[in-house]
Every structure is written in structure tokens, then in C-alpha cells.
Write an enzyme that holds these catalytic residues in place. Structure first.
Site, PDB file in Angstrom:
ATOM      1  N   ASP A   8       8.186 -13.223  24.350  1.00 28.59           N
ATOM      2  CA  ASP A   8       6.864 -13.158  23.355  1.00 28.59           C
ATOM      3  C   ASP A   8       5.531 -14.026  24.049  1.00 28.59           C
ATOM      4  O   ASP A   8       5.899 -15.154  24.487  1.00 28.59           O
ATOM      5  CB  ASP A   8       6.827 -13.363  22.010  1.00 28.59           C
ATOM      6  CG  ASP A   8       5.617 -13.007  21.326  1.00 28.59           C
ATOM      7  OD1 ASP A   8       5.734 -12.322  20.233  1.00 28.59           O
ATOM      8  OD2 ASP A   8       4.803 -13.751  21.399  1.00 28.59           O
ATOM      9  N   ASP A 106       2.583  -7.633  22.958  1.00 29.41           N
ATOM     10  CA  ASP A 106       3.054  -8.870  23.835  1.00 29.41           C
ATOM     11  C   ASP A 106       4.466  -9.279  23.735  1.00 29.41           C
ATOM     12  O   ASP A 106       4.853 -10.379  24.086  1.00 29.41           O
ATOM     13  CB  ASP A 106       1.988  -9.969  23.638  1.00 29.41           C
ATOM     14  CG  ASP A 106       2.633 -10.774  21.992  1.00 29.41           C
ATOM     15  OD1 ASP A 106       3.127 -10.047  21.054  1.00 29.41           O
ATOM     16  OD2 ASP A 106       2.483 -12.065  22.262  1.00 29.41           O
ATOM     17  N   GLU A 107       5.491  -8.410  23.201  1.00 27.46           N
ATOM     18  CA  GLU A 107       6.787  -8.767  23.085  1.00 27.46           C
ATOM     19  C   GLU A 107       7.739  -7.823  23.362  1.00 27.46           C
ATOM     20  O   GLU A 107       7.551  -6.650  23.115  1.00 27.46           O
ATOM     21  CB  GLU A 107       7.228  -9.526  21.863  1.00 27.46           C
ATOM     22  CG  GLU A 107       7.098  -8.789  20.466  1.00 27.46           C
ATOM     23  CD  GLU A 107       7.102  -9.624  19.290  1.00 27.46           C
ATOM     24  OE1 GLU A 107       6.055  -9.799  19.114  1.00 27.46           O
ATOM     25  OE2 GLU A 107       8.269  -9.769  18.718  1.00 27.46           O
TER      26      GLU A 107
HETATM   27  N1  DCP Z   1      -2.600  -9.647  16.716  1.00 26.34           N
HETATM   28  C1  DCP Z   1      -3.564  -9.440  15.661  1.00 26.34           C
HETATM   29  N2  DCP Z   1      -3.502  -9.410  14.511  1.00 26.34           N
HETATM   30  C2  DCP Z   1      -2.452 -10.202  13.888  1.00 26.34           C
HETATM   31  C3  DCP Z   1      -1.343 -10.276  14.677  1.00 26.34           C
HETATM   32  C4  DCP Z   1      -1.472 -10.117  15.960  1.00 26.34           C
HETATM   33  O1  DCP Z   1      -4.624  -8.710  16.336  1.00 26.34           O
HETATM   34  N3  DCP Z   1      -2.620 -10.497  12.478  1.00 26.34           N
HETATM   35  C5  DCP Z   1      -2.524  -9.304  18.066  1.00 26.34           C
HETATM   36  C6  DCP Z   1      -3.175 -10.660  18.668  1.00 26.34           C
HETATM   37  C7  DCP Z   1      -2.244 -11.370  19.208  1.00 26.34           C
HETATM   38  C8  DCP Z   1      -1.231 -10.108  19.700  1.00 26.34           C
HETATM   39  O2  DCP Z   1      -1.294  -9.324  18.540  1.00 26.34           O
HETATM   40  O3  DCP Z   1      -2.593 -12.022  20.552  1.00 26.34           O
HETATM   41  C9  DCP Z   1       0.328 -10.794  19.607  1.00 26.34           C
HETATM   42  O4  DCP Z   1       0.531 -10.972  18.361  1.00 26.34           O
HETATM   43  P1  DCP Z   1       1.596 -12.491  18.112  1.00 26.34           P
HETATM   44  O5  DCP Z   1       2.107 -12.403  16.907  1.00 26.34           O
HETATM   45  O6  DCP Z   1       2.795 -12.401  19.211  1.00 26.34           O
HETATM   46  O7  DCP Z   1       0.821 -13.793  18.187  1.00 26.34           O
HETATM   47  P2  DCP Z   1       0.095 -14.546  19.627  1.00 26.34           P
HETATM   48  O8  DCP Z   1       0.725 -14.032  20.934  1.00 26.34           O
HETATM   49  O9  DCP Z   1      -1.399 -14.249  19.601  1.00 26.34           O
HETATM   50  O10 DCP Z   1       0.642 -16.045  19.344  1.00 26.34           O
HETATM   51  P3  DCP Z   1       2.107 -16.435  19.401  1.00 26.34           P
HETATM   52  O11 DCP Z   1       1.997 -17.562  20.586  1.00 26.34           O
HETATM   53  O12 DCP Z   1       2.391 -17.193  18.175  1.00 26.34           O
HETATM   54  O13 DCP Z   1       2.671 -15.409  19.917  1.00 26.34           O
HETATM   55 MG    MG Z   2       2.718 -13.855  20.903  1.00 25.15          MG
HETATM   56 MG    MG Z   3       4.146 -10.893  19.396  1.00 20.00          MG
END
Ligand code: DCP
Ligand code: MG
Ligand code: MG
Length: 355
Positions: A8, A106-107
Site C-alpha cells: 500500500d 494504491d494497494e
Molecule cells: N482516498 C480518498 N478519500 C478517503 C480515503 C482515501 O480520497 N477517504 C484516496 C486518497 C489516498 C488514496 O485514496 O491517497 C489511498 O488511500 P489510503 O487509504 O491508502 O491512504 P493514503 O495512501 O493516503 O495513506 P496511507 O499512508 O495511510 O496509506
Molecule cells: Mg495508502
Molecule cells: Mg490504500
């Protein structure tokens, strides 16, 4: 023994923004709706880890983020740019796996059984992937390693940010036990609330719960919760669908759990898909429903009809059945409908080489 990785990306949208503008790297960055000096509506998509120190989180109203840190850098969501990077990363990750399943932008799950034969090799392999993503794409990620999708996913959470965590098969239960309920993969906000009302606090509480009690309360989902809490998960990696398919997607204006609204969207998508299927002169056999929930996780549900068709009613019926069978107590953000197993006539064998 299966060896599964969940990779991720860290603070993905914000990391992509840092990539094209490195001067952001040492600043708090929030990607989401326009804060309009605190009056903005809409939510935070994500924030980098500097902004998270101020309490800013995904899904939080942008006006609250602004209160917490008015002088953070606020950027609009450029989904097209992130999807482009995501597509390249996913293609890259896929080459490391014997089986590959993309879960969200992203995962992805990678089954690396056969590429690594024991835990130590799996760790080295994960490190190689992580380092390659850093050097080839300039982006940080975290990796969870386990013997199931469940454990890989939850190990990755624990590895964040920028880490690798390995949980061996015999450590799984112990690893899960102290974690709060809502951390359990598959448990949404609503189910977590209900479980708390029932007196459960940690995943360990659930693991030692009366199984029948959970089944009575939640049906088959109750059994799944019980097994997951005990570290049991035999869920297979579902290969992502390929281009040999025809599909359409719909994003709801507001996340919804209204069955009527979702069914309406499915019917509309079915009309569009059939139009394209007929235009290209195909018959299909497999129907796949993709559901993206409010936490941006995507789940694919497929049904093989057992015969080739281009009949609209059959498509709608199959898609609605997939919806009924698989809807969780969760809000839906986006829904996709796709047909595959294509042939040029209903009597023909499956033809894969048309694309
Ligand atoms: N996303 C979004 N709204 C949300 C959750 C996620 O728009 N409520 C989008 C933005 C994030 C992407 O999806 O960058 C990936 O979600 P992740 O849950 O993997 O979160 P991040 O990659 O941002 O952070 P982490 O380092 O916790 O994975
Ligand atoms: Mg992420
Ligand atoms: Mg994710």
C-alpha cells in the site's frame, strides 16, 4: 503455506503531489476539496504525514482541517494524474507476483508463493519490491507479509509509514488480539458500533466470543468476523480483470447505502454495457460487479452464467443478484459493471484473441 504481500502506497495522493513538486516535501500537504478560508464544503482526500501530525485525516471535512492547520498547502484532487502513476505501479507490482489482485488505487495483494519459499525469503523479497518502488517511482510504500490476505493487510497497517511487517502464521492470533474492533479487515463503522453495543472492545474479545451469537446477529458475515478475529482467512487472490472485457462505472454524487439508488445505477450501467456489447458484436458469459466503498477499498464479485448471451434482462438479473449477495453494511462510493468471457456468437467457444 501461502505467502501473501499487501503493498500500500504511503499518503498516496499527497505523495504524488510531492513527486511533481519536491518543494512540498517538508510542508504539511492536504489534498481534497477547496477549503475556501474555512468555509469550504467537501472533505480531505488525504494528507501527508506532516499534516497528519496536526490531526488531519482522510474523510475529514475540509473546514475542520483548515481549523487545525490553516497554513498547510491545500491542493485539489487530480485523479487522472494519480491513476496514471497507479497504473504504472500496478503493472510493475504484478511482475513480482504469481497471483495479483489490485484492491484500490494504491494497494494490491501479491501471492508470492513459489517466488519465496519461507518467511525470511519473503521478507527479502518484500524489501526488494519496496526499494524498487522507491528508486523507480520515487514514492514510499509499506508492505505487510502474512499467510493470508487478512494478515497481510493488517500487517501493512501496522508497518505504516514506510515500513515492512511480517506476521508468521503462528503469530497471527496474538498479533490481532490487542487491536481495536474497527481495525479488523471487513468491519465497517456500523458493524463496529453494533459490536461495541454487544460488549466487544478488541479483536481478541471477538476471537473468544460465542460463534453462534455472532452468526445470529450478522448471518454469514458474523462467521467471517469470528474467523477473521481468530486469524483464519482462506480468501483466494482474485486476479484483476483484464482488458478483454467491456465495462462502465458510476460514481455517486454522495456515498450511498440506498439499495434503490445502487440498483438504479446498476440498471443504467447495464444498459450502457449492453449497448457497447452489441455495437462490437459480442456475446458474454461472465458478469463482474465492482464496488468501491467509502474507504476507497474495491471489491470484485463475479458470476459465470454458463452460457453466452447479450440479453439485457439476464445481465441486469445477474448484476442485481451479485449486489444482493455481496452488499455489506457500508456506504458505496462507486460501482462498476463489466462483462467478459467474450465470444463473437452465442454458440461459439470463448475467444480471447479479439483484443
Ligand atoms: N482516498 C480518498 N478519500 C478517503 C480515503 C482515501 O480520497 N477517504 C484516496 C486518497 C489516498 C488514496 O485514496 O491517497 C489511498 O488511500 P489510503 O487509504 O491508502 O491512504 P493514503 O495512501 O493516503 O495513506 P496511507 O499512508 O495511510 O496509506
Ligand atoms: Mg495508502
Ligand atoms: Mg490504500
Amino acid at each position: 503455506m501461502r505467502l501473501i504481500l499487501l503493498v500500500d502506497m504511503d499518503y498516496f495522493y499527497a505523495a504524488c503531489e510531492e513527486l511533481r513538486n519536491p518543494s512540498l516535501k517538508d510542508k504539511p500537504v492536504v489534498v481534497g476539496a477547496d477549503p475556501k478560508s474555512g468555509k469550504g464544503r467537501g472533505v480531505v482526500s488525504t494528507a501527508n504525514y506532516i499534516a497528519r501530525k496536526y490531526g488531519i485525516r482522510s474523510g475529514m471535512p475540509i473546514s475542520i482541517a483548515y481549523k487545525l492547520k490553516p497554513d498547510a498547502v491545500y491542493l485539489p484532487v487530480d485523479e487522472k494524474y494519480y491513476e496514471e502513476i497507479s497504473n504504472r505501479i500496478m503493472a510493475f507490482l504484478k511482475s513480482f507476483a504469481t497471483k495479483f489482485e489490485q484492491v484500490s488505487v494504491d494497494e494490491a495483494f501479491l501471492d508470492i508463493s513459489g517466488r519465496a519459499n519461507n518467511y525470511d525469503e519473503a521478507y527479502v523479497y518484500a524489501k526488494k519490491i519496496k526499494d524498487s518502488i522507491a528508486s523507480d517511482f520515487g514514492l514510499p510504500c509499506s508492505v505487510g507479509i502474512g499467510t493470508s490476505k487478512l494478515i497481510a493487510k493488517m500487517a501493512c497497517e501496522a508497518a505504516k509509514p514506510n515500513g515492512i511487517k511480517l506476521v508468521r502464521g503462528d503469530e497471527a492470533k496474538e498479533f490481532l488480539a490487542p487491536l481495536p474492533l474497527e481495525k479488523l479487515y471487513g468491519v465497517g463503522k456500523k458493524s463496529a458500533e453494533r459490536l461495541k453495543e454487544m460488549g466487544f472492545k478488541t479483536i481478541g474479545d471477538l476471537a473468544s466470543a460465542n460463534k453462534q451469537l455472532l452468526i445470529n446477529e450478522f448471518g454469514s458475515f458474523g462467521l467471517e468476523i469470528y474467523e477473521h478475529a481468530n486469524g483464519i482467512d482462506n480468501d483466494e487472490i482474485v486476479e484483476s480483470y483484464e482488458i478483454k472485457s467491456i465495462g462502465r462505472e458510476h460514481t455517486f454524487e454522495q456515498d450511498t447505502e440506498s439499495i434503490d439508488e445502487i440498483a438504479k445505477a446498476i440498471n443504467m450501467l447495464a444498459d450502457e454495457v449492453i449497448e457497447e456489447v452489441r455495437r462490437q458484436g459480442f456475446f458474454f458469459k461472465i458478469v463482474t460487479l465492482k464496488v468501491r466503498n467509502e474507504r476507497f477499498e474495491e471489491h470484485l464479485h463475479s458470476k459465470n452464467l454458463g452460457y453466452y448471451t447479450q440479453d439485457i434482462e439476464r445481465l441486469k438479473k445477474a448484476a442485481l443478484k451479485l449486489m444482493e449477495e455481496n452488499m455489506q453494511n457500508e456506504k458505496v462510493r462507486k460501482i462498476g459493471l463489466r462483462v467478459s468471457g467474450l465470444a463473437k456468437s452465442s454458440g461459439q467457444k470463448r475467444i480471447e484473441n479479439y483484443f
